[in-house]
Structures are given as structure tokens and as C-alpha cells.
Design a protein around this motif. Structure first.
Motif, PDB file in Angstrom:
ATOM      1  N   LEU A 103       0.831  -1.205   0.000  1.00 47.17           N
ATOM      2  CA  LEU A 103       0.000   0.000   0.000  1.00 47.17           C
ATOM      3  C   LEU A 103       0.866   1.256   0.000  1.00 47.17           C
ATOM      4  N   SER A 104       1.962   1.234   0.746  1.00 47.63           N
ATOM      5  CA  SER A 104       2.884   2.377   0.777  1.00 47.63           C
ATOM      6  C   SER A 104       3.502   2.611  -0.597  1.00 47.63           C
ATOM      7  N   VAL A 105       3.919   1.534  -1.252  1.00 46.13           N
ATOM      8  CA  VAL A 105       4.520   1.642  -2.584  1.00 46.13           C
ATOM      9  C   VAL A 105       3.494   2.150  -3.595  1.00 46.13           C
ATOM     10  N   PHE A 106       2.259   1.677  -3.488  1.00 45.05           N
ATOM     11  CA  PHE A 106       1.208   2.110  -4.411  1.00 45.05           C
ATOM     12  C   PHE A 106       0.956   3.616  -4.284  1.00 45.05           C
ATOM     13  N   TYR A 107       0.837   4.107  -3.041  1.00 45.51           N
ATOM     14  CA  TYR A 107       0.640   5.533  -2.825  1.00 45.51           C
ATOM     15  C   TYR A 107       1.834   6.340  -3.350  1.00 45.51           C
ATOM     16  N   CYS A 108       3.034   5.817  -3.115  1.00 42.45           N
ATOM     17  CA  CYS A 108       4.242   6.522  -3.557  1.00 42.45           C
ATOM     18  C   CYS A 108       4.284   6.641  -5.077  1.00 42.45           C
ATOM     19  N   LEU A 109       4.020   5.531  -5.777  1.00 39.09           N
ATOM     20  CA  LEU A 109       4.080   5.548  -7.239  1.00 39.09           C
ATOM     21  C   LEU A 109       2.973   6.405  -7.844  1.00 39.09           C
ATOM     22  N   LYS A 110       1.825   6.455  -7.200  1.00 38.21           N
ATOM     23  CA  LYS A 110       0.710   7.224  -7.731  1.00 38.21           C
ATOM     24  C   LYS A 110       0.867   8.729  -7.503  1.00 38.21           C
ATOM     25  N   ILE A 111       1.528   9.108  -6.415  1.00 36.52           N
ATOM     26  CA  ILE A 111       1.557  10.530  -6.018  1.00 36.52           C
ATOM     27  C   ILE A 111       2.912  11.181  -6.242  1.00 36.52           C
ATOM     28  N   ALA A 112       3.993  10.489  -5.890  1.00 37.63           N
ATOM     29  CA  ALA A 112       5.326  11.095  -6.000  1.00 37.63           C
ATOM     30  C   ALA A 112       5.658  11.414  -7.455  1.00 37.63           C
ATOM     31  N   SER A 113       6.505  12.430  -7.637  1.00 39.78           N
ATOM     32  CA  SER A 113       6.871  12.871  -8.987  1.00 39.78           C
ATOM     33  C   SER A 113       8.384  13.060  -9.082  1.00 39.78           C
ATOM     34  N   PHE A 114       9.032  12.194  -9.886  1.00 40.20           N
ATOM     35  CA  PHE A 114      10.462  12.286 -10.159  1.00 40.20           C
ATOM     36  C   PHE A 114      10.684  12.093 -11.654  1.00 40.20           C
ATOM     37  N   SER A 115      11.755  12.684 -12.156  1.00 40.68           N
ATOM     38  CA  SER A 115      12.039  12.590 -13.585  1.00 40.68           C
ATOM     39  C   SER A 115      13.001  11.457 -13.934  1.00 40.68           C
ATOM     40  N   HIS A 116      13.452  10.728 -12.928  1.00 36.54           N
ATOM     41  CA  HIS A 116      14.393   9.636 -13.181  1.00 36.54           C
ATOM     42  C   HIS A 116      13.709   8.546 -14.006  1.00 36.54           C
ATOM     43  N   PRO A 117      14.359   8.044 -15.063  1.00 42.64           N
ATOM     44  CA  PRO A 117      13.739   7.034 -15.940  1.00 42.64           C
ATOM     45  C   PRO A 117      13.271   5.782 -15.201  1.00 42.64           C
ATOM     46  N   THR A 118      14.057   5.340 -14.226  1.00 46.48           N
ATOM     47  CA  THR A 118      13.675   4.133 -13.490  1.00 46.48           C
ATOM     48  C   THR A 118      12.382   4.344 -12.718  1.00 46.48           C
ATOM     49  N   PHE A 119      12.271   5.497 -12.036  1.00 47.05           N
ATOM     50  CA  PHE A 119      11.048   5.783 -11.292  1.00 47.05           C
ATOM     51  C   PHE A 119       9.865   5.928 -12.239  1.00 47.05           C
ATOM     52  N   LEU A 120      10.070   6.589 -13.361  1.00 43.08           N
ATOM     53  CA  LEU A 120       8.987   6.746 -14.332  1.00 43.08           C
ATOM     54  C   LEU A 120       8.527   5.397 -14.869  1.00 43.08           C
ATOM     55  N   TRP A 121       9.461   4.480 -15.076  1.00 39.40           N
ATOM     56  CA  TRP A 121       9.111   3.140 -15.558  1.00 39.40           C
ATOM     57  C   TRP A 121       8.204   2.442 -14.549  1.00 39.40           C
ATOM     58  N   PHE A 122       8.554   2.552 -13.261  1.00 37.13           N
ATOM     59  CA  PHE A 122       7.727   1.955 -12.214  1.00 37.13           C
ATOM     60  C   PHE A 122       6.392   2.672 -12.084  1.00 37.13           C
ATOM     61  N   LYS A 123       6.420   4.009 -12.227  1.00 34.39           N
ATOM     62  CA  LYS A 123       5.193   4.797 -12.070  1.00 34.39           C
ATOM     63  C   LYS A 123       4.176   4.459 -13.156  1.00 34.39           C
ATOM     64  N   TRP A 124       4.638   4.304 -14.386  1.00 34.34           N
ATOM     65  CA  TRP A 124       3.740   3.976 -15.483  1.00 34.34           C
ATOM     66  C   TRP A 124       3.158   2.564 -15.339  1.00 34.34           C
ATOM     67  N   ARG A 125       3.842   1.736 -14.608  1.00 27.72           N
ATOM     68  CA  ARG A 125       3.392   0.353 -14.403  1.00 27.72           C
ATOM     69  C   ARG A 125       3.068   0.108 -12.929  1.00 27.72           C
ATOM     70  N   ALA A 126       2.522   1.126 -12.258  1.00 28.56           N
ATOM     71  CA  ALA A 126       2.304   1.060 -10.806  1.00 28.56           C
ATOM     72  C   ALA A 126       1.457  -0.148 -10.404  1.00 28.56           C
ATOM     73  N   SER A 127       0.343  -0.358 -11.089  1.00 25.29           N
ATOM     74  CA  SER A 127      -0.545  -1.458 -10.718  1.00 25.29           C
ATOM     75  C   SER A 127       0.132  -2.809 -10.898  1.00 25.29           C
ATOM     76  N   ARG A 128       0.854  -2.972 -12.039  1.00 26.54           N
ATOM     77  CA  ARG A 128       1.531  -4.253 -12.279  1.00 26.54           C
ATOM     78  C   ARG A 128       2.667  -4.473 -11.282  1.00 26.54           C
ATOM     79  N   VAL A 129       3.356  -3.386 -10.908  1.00 29.50           N
ATOM     80  CA  VAL A 129       4.443  -3.510  -9.929  1.00 29.50           C
ATOM     81  C   VAL A 129       3.893  -3.965  -8.583  1.00 29.50           C
TER      82      VAL A 129
END
Length: 316
Positions: A103-129
Motif C-alpha cells: 500500500l505504501s509503494v502504491f501511494y508513492c508511485l501514484k503521487i510522488a513525482s520524479f524525472s528519473h527514468p527508473t522511477f517513471l518506468w515503475f510509475k507507469w506500471r504502478a498497478s503491475r508492480v
């Protein structure tokens, strides 16, 4: 005849057992009824509902364990009954801890904003992650539960041995090995704790970055992104604070084997553990729009009603 300590403990666990079932049952009932009506459930609601159901199971396990401590303490660490309790407790407890981390990771990926490619990759695939994390949590919980077989094997060795002069030292070593294994079993709880801490700090850094950007462009008013950051941080850090008390209770329960007042230490650890199941679930209710609105509607107080347009921290 029950002593004062046992009497107070019995009152506390009965009270916490009832409150815990009411709070977690409320979460499961509200989300379950919403799922039956809409035929769909968001990933966050699924995690919260699963967490509530697992905590109800844990409350029942702890309640039974507490009754054994009060009325039959000499059998607490022996017999098939306690091994079954250990198995169900270990799996359910480890998986519920991982649910909090997911749940913590889900909230982080949905709300946090970073320009790093790795974070963006996880953010775009938040539900699958997060779904992948849930499957991984299920696997790790099974492995953790299977590790109990080694503990049971060690226990059967020294419990079935006769106290003869030739075997006394061997039994003592095996008993020490068993107690140490029980203490080291708490290490299974460190990975989800580290994951939750990482998600919390990422949200903090994201909020700081977002606040600096608003100041740079002279935006003085609070926007929805800032409020979402702050509310998510309150949820995660409140859960983390309670989890630290929860982890402390497990240390107390584990180290109680090495303390002179073993029974008292176990009683304290159990009371703290059951209070965590109530407190953390109550935080989830207050920080979820749908759950909070339903909860407040149960109390006919004008000052407590939510405004029709009010929003929760995270859209369900």
C-alpha cells in the motif's frame, strides 16, 4: 484463581479483540458491499480489504493464544495446538505486513513525482508492480512459514529427550538454539519495513521538490498535488510509527524467553500487538474518503458530517 495481572490482561485482550473485529469488519463490509454494487474494486481498496480480513484472522489467533496464556500457561509452548497456531500466525502476519508495504509503494508511485527514468518506468506500471509485489509477498510468506519446520524439529529433539546427566548439556544447547531461531525469525519483518521507509522518504523528497517549484513560480496557494503528498505522507508515517511499536512488541515476545518475567513480557507484547491492529486500521478509515464518509454517517452529529464536496487523501 486469576491474579491481578492475568485479570487485567484478560479484560484488555477481550476489549481489543472486540474493537479490532469491529474496526476491521467495518472496512471489509464497506469495501465488500461497494464491490458487490459496482462489480469492481480498485487495487488500493483490494489491499485495504485484504489487510482488514487478515487482521481479523490475526486477532482471533492472538485471542486464543492469550486465553492459553491466562488459563493454561504451562502448555503454551508445547503440543500440536501451538504448532498450528505458529503456522497460521506466521503466514498471516508476514503477509499482512507485506500488504502494508504494498500500500505504501502504491501511494508513492501514484503521487510522488520524479524525472528519473527508473522511477517513471515503475510509475507507469504502478498497478503491475504492486500486483507483482503481492505475488512475491505471498511466496515469501510461504517460505517464512516453511522455515518453522526447522524450529519444530529442534523443539522435538530437546522436548522428547530425557533429562539424564549425559543429555543435560545437549538439551540445553538445543533449547538455546531453538530460542535463538525464534528471535532471528523477526528478521523476516525487516524487508517490508525497509520498503515502507523507502516509499515514505521518496514521498517526502517529492513533496519538498514540488514545494520548491511552487515557490519558484510564486504560487502561494496549496494545490491538489501538495495536499495529496501531505495526506499520503500522514497515512504512511502514521502506519510506520505504529509498525515500529508493532516490531517492538515482537522483540518483547521473542526476548521474553531470555527474561526472568517471561509471562509478563509476553502479556505486554501481546497487548501492544493487538492495539496495532486497531490503531492502523482506524488510520486507514480516517484517511480514505469512502470509508470516512460511511464511518462519519454512522454518528448523527452535524459538526462531524463531511461536506458533500469534500475529498479524501487518495481516490479509491
Amino acid at each position: 484463581m486469576l491474579g491481578v495481572t492475568e485479570g487485567v490482561f484478560l479484560v484488555l485482550i477481550v476489549t481489543e479483540f472486540i474493537l479490532g473485529n469491529l474496526v476491521n469488519g467495518f472496512v471489509g463490509l464497506v469495501n465488500g458491499s461497494h464491490w458487490l454494487k459496482s462489480k469492481k474494486m480498485s487495487l488500493s481498496d483490494f489491499i485495504i480489504t485484504s489487510l482488514a480480513l487478515f487482521r481479523i484472522i490475526l486477532l482471533w489467533i492472538m485471542f486464543i493464544d492469550g486465553l492459553i496464556i491466562v488459563f493454561s500457561y504451562h502448555t503454551h509452548d508445547s503440543g500440536i495446538m501451538m504448532q498450528l497456531i505458529d503456522i497460521f500466525w506466521t503466514f498471516t502476519n508476514n503477509f499482512s505486513i507485506w500488504l502494508v508495504s504494498c500500500l505504501s509503494v502504491f501511494y508513492c508511485l501514484k503521487i510522488a513525482s520524479f524525472s528519473h527514468p527508473t522511477f517513471l518506468w515503475f510509475k507507469w506500471r504502478a498497478s503491475r508492480v504492486v500486483v507483482g509485489m503481492l505475488w512475491g509477498a505471498l511466496l515469501l510468506s510461504c517460505v517464512c512459514t516453511m522455515s518453522l519446520m526447522n524450529e519444530f524439529k529442534i523443539y522435538s529433539v530437546f522436548s522428547g529427550s530425557k533429562e539424564t546427566p549425559n543429555m543435560t548439556e545437549y538439551i540445553r544447547l538445543k533449547r538455546s538454539e531453538y530460542n535463538l531461531t525464534r528471535v532471528l525469525g523477526n528478521l523476516w519483518k525487516l524487508p517490508p519495513l525497509i520498503v515502507s521507509l523507502t516509499a515514505s522518504f521518496l514521498l517526502l523528497f517529492s513533496l519538498r521538490k514540488h514545494t520548491q517549484q511552487m515557490q519558484q513560480y510564486n504560487i502561494g496557494s496549496r494545490d491538489q498535488n501538495t495536499e495529496a503528498h501531505e495526506k499520503a505522507i500522514r497515512i504512511i508515517f502514521s502506519s510506520l510509527l505504529l509498525f515500529l511499536f508493532y516490531f517492538l512488541s515482537f522483540l518483547i515476545l521473542s526476548l521474553s524467553r531470555f527474561l526472568p518475567a517471561t509471562k509478563t513480557a509476553r502479556i505486554i507484547g501481546m497487548v501492544i500487538t493487538m492495539s496495532y491492529f486497531i490503531g492502523d486500521s482506524f488510520i486507514l478509515i480516517l484517511c480514505n474518503k469512502k470509508l470516512k464518509q460511511t464511518f462519519v454517517a454512522m454518528f448523527p452529529c452535524e459538526c462531524g458530517h463531511l461536506k458533500p464536496g469534500s475529498k479524501g487523501p487518495i481516490a479509491s
